[in-house]
Design a protein around this motif. Structure first.
Motif, short mmCIF file in Angstrom:
data_model
loop_
_atom_site.label_atom_id
_atom_site.label_comp_id
_atom_site.label_asym_id
_atom_site.label_seq_id
_atom_site.Cartn_x
_atom_site.Cartn_y
_atom_site.Cartn_z
N LEU A 193 15.15 45.82 65.72
CA LEU A 193 15.83 46.89 64.99
C LEU A 193 15.05 48.20 65.05
O LEU A 193 13.82 48.21 65.08
CB LEU A 193 16.02 46.49 63.52
N VAL A 194 15.81 49.29 65.00
CA VAL A 194 15.24 50.63 65.11
C VAL A 194 15.91 51.50 64.05
O VAL A 194 17.10 51.35 63.78
CB VAL A 194 15.53 51.19 66.53
N ARG A 195 15.12 52.40 63.43
CA ARG A 195 15.68 53.28 62.40
C ARG A 195 15.79 54.71 62.93
O ARG A 195 14.82 55.26 63.45
CB ARG A 195 14.80 53.26 61.16
N PHE A 196 16.98 55.29 62.77
CA PHE A 196 17.21 56.68 63.15
C PHE A 196 17.51 57.50 61.89
O PHE A 196 18.23 57.03 61.01
CB PHE A 196 18.44 56.78 64.07
N ALA A 197 16.98 58.73 61.83
CA ALA A 197 17.28 59.61 60.68
C ALA A 197 18.48 60.49 61.02
O ALA A 197 18.54 61.07 62.12
CB ALA A 197 16.06 60.48 60.38
N CYS A 198 19.42 60.58 60.07
CA CYS A 198 20.62 61.40 60.33
C CYS A 198 20.63 62.67 59.48
O CYS A 198 21.66 63.32 59.36
CB CYS A 198 21.88 60.57 60.11
N CYS A 199 19.46 63.03 58.91
CA CYS A 199 19.40 64.20 58.02
C CYS A 199 19.08 65.47 58.82
O CYS A 199 18.20 66.25 58.42
CB CYS A 199 18.37 63.96 56.93
N LYS A 200 19.74 65.64 59.95
CA LYS A 200 19.48 66.80 60.82
C LYS A 200 20.76 67.61 60.99
O LYS A 200 21.86 67.11 60.72
CB LYS A 200 18.96 66.32 62.18
N ARG A 201 20.61 68.84 61.51
CA ARG A 201 21.78 69.70 61.69
C ARG A 201 22.76 69.05 62.68
O ARG A 201 22.34 68.33 63.60
CB ARG A 201 21.34 71.07 62.21
N PRO A 202 24.07 69.34 62.51
CA PRO A 202 25.07 68.69 63.36
C PRO A 202 24.83 68.90 64.85
O PRO A 202 24.99 67.98 65.66
CB PRO A 202 26.41 69.33 62.95
#
Ligand SMILES: Cc1ncc(COP(=O)(O)O)c(C=O)c1O
Length: 396
Positions: free
Chosen positions: A372-381
């Motif tokens: 498993l890998v974690r990606f952050a989605c708190c970035k600009r579109p």
């Protein structure tokens, strides 16, 4: 070589290098990799845009207005009042800002001071794994032992029998994080009730880490454990302004609990930092007073980011668990032929120009999170769109 007891603490938090030296955290390693390769950094969870103008302006005017000296030990009165008003407005909780609130250097210090204040050596702390990396370290520093309950991909739902089995005669604390980093789970009422019942049966204190409280998706509500019947008395509720107001570098956190618990925790906290972030405290107070639309807006923007990245990850061939909240998306690399998430994370900048973090660093049971890998989605579109596009290279 790290000496004595600190060796154990470094080991507990996955910070022991091959020669027994202090190794960089996986976040430092992956962020350095992103800088070196020019990859998009979706490893560490911090937003790449600023928070609300009222909050930023509040800090500037506090600095310009001379608010630059030590604030009161328990935190500035306007922030303690804003925390109490926020808990009443969103959750119907009655909190006395004079005696039941403590301002801390981020949620991290609140957690550390709480565990150190309330645990004796040999006590046990029940928590879910994977967990935020500070948990293992502070439990170890307090001389306590962690008893973990695994949350397994893809549903990350705790098994009731495993949860019950983690409690015993030495259980002192239950450390619960919901919305949960790194899985993106938002615990439902039945799960929270199970925790509450076990805490009551074992006379344990519940410590809740609610830093993502406003970052829930698809209309799912965050339920503070302190709102469950009988739980306000035995819960230490912790949060911070970092995530909600996109000011993770300010480290303005707080906790609230029964007066005697707050007194005990303050005894520790005043010799850790005593106080911090004087001019940022009134600014975060102004943030907590913002209208409801602001809080809905933050969650809505993040949800749109989640959707963009989930779509990109699915299109690239990952197995994806769609998160119910937080900054994070967990993806399984096994369908792509990668059974070791760490190996994939080390290759990902070269393969696709993106950086993520392997989930196994958040688990005690390294096999549970291996692929498993974690990606952050708190970035600009535009950043997430570009990342999604680049990840498509894995399929091509
Ligand atoms: C679950 C969890 N708790 C606490 C924190 C730290 O909060 P703060 O920056 O307010 O110390 C984080 C930050 O990533 C987190 O993910």
């Amino acid at each position: 070589m790290i000496p004595g007891r600190w060796h154990q603490i470094a080991a507990a938090s996955n910070l022991l290098g091959p020669d027994g030296d202090l190794a960089p955290t996986i976040f430092a390693e992956m962020s350095a990799l992103a800088v070196r390769t020019g990859a998009i950094n979706l490893g560490q969870g911090f937003p790449d845009s600023d928070g609300p103008e009222a909050v930023l302006a509040g800090a500037v005017s506090a600095i310009r207005g001379g608010g630059n000296q030590y604030p009161p030990g328990r935190g500035m009165p306007e922030l303690r009042a804003a925390v109490a008003a926020h808990q009443k407005r969103f959750y119907g909780l009655e909190v006395d800002p004079e005696t039941e609130v403590l301002v801390t250097a981020g949620a991290t210090e609140a957690i550390a001071a709480t565990v150190m204040a309330l645990c004796e050596p040999g006590d046990e702390v029940v928590t879910f794994e994977p967990y935020y990396d500070a948990y293992a370290a502070v439990i170890e520093m307090a001389g306590a032992r962690r008893r973990t309950v695994p949350l397994r991909f893809p549903d990350f739902t705790p098994d009731p029998a495993a949860l019950a089995a983690a409690f015993g005669p030495r259980t002192r604390l239950v450390l619960v994080n919901s919305p949960h980093n790194p899985t993106g789970r938002v615990l439902g009422s039945a799960e929270l009730e199970a925790v509450a019942r076990l805490a009551m049966d074992h006379d344990a204190i519940v410590v809740t880490d609610e830093v993502y409280e406003h970052l829930t998706f698809d209309g799912r509500a965050h339920i503070p454990l302190a709102t469950l019947p009988g739980m306000a008395e035995r819960t230490v509720t912790i949060s911070s302004g970092g995530k909600t107001f996109s000011v993770t570098g300010w480290k303005v956190g707080w906790l609230h609990a029964r007066r005697d618990l707050v007194d005990a925790i303050t005894t520790v906290q005043q010799f850790l930092t005593y106080v911090n972030a004087g001019p940022f405290q009134p600014a975060v107070a102004a943030g907590l007073d913002l209208p409801g639309e602001f809080f809905l807006g933050v969650a809505g923007t993040l949800q749109a980011g989640r959707d963009l990245l989930v779509e990109g990850l699915q299109a690239a061939g990952f197995g994806v668990r769609v998160p119910e909240g937080t900054y994070f998306i967990v993806a399984d690399a096994a369908p792509l032929g990668y059974h070791d998430g760490l190996a994939l994370c080390r290759d990902l900048p070269r393969l696709a120009g993106v950086v993520a973090v392997p989930m196994r660093v958040f688990y005690d049971d390294q096999d549970a999170g291996r692929s498993l890998v974690r990606f952050a989605c708190c970035k600009r579109p535009e950043v997430l769109r570009e990342a999604a596009d680049r990840l498509g290279a894995l399929r091509r």
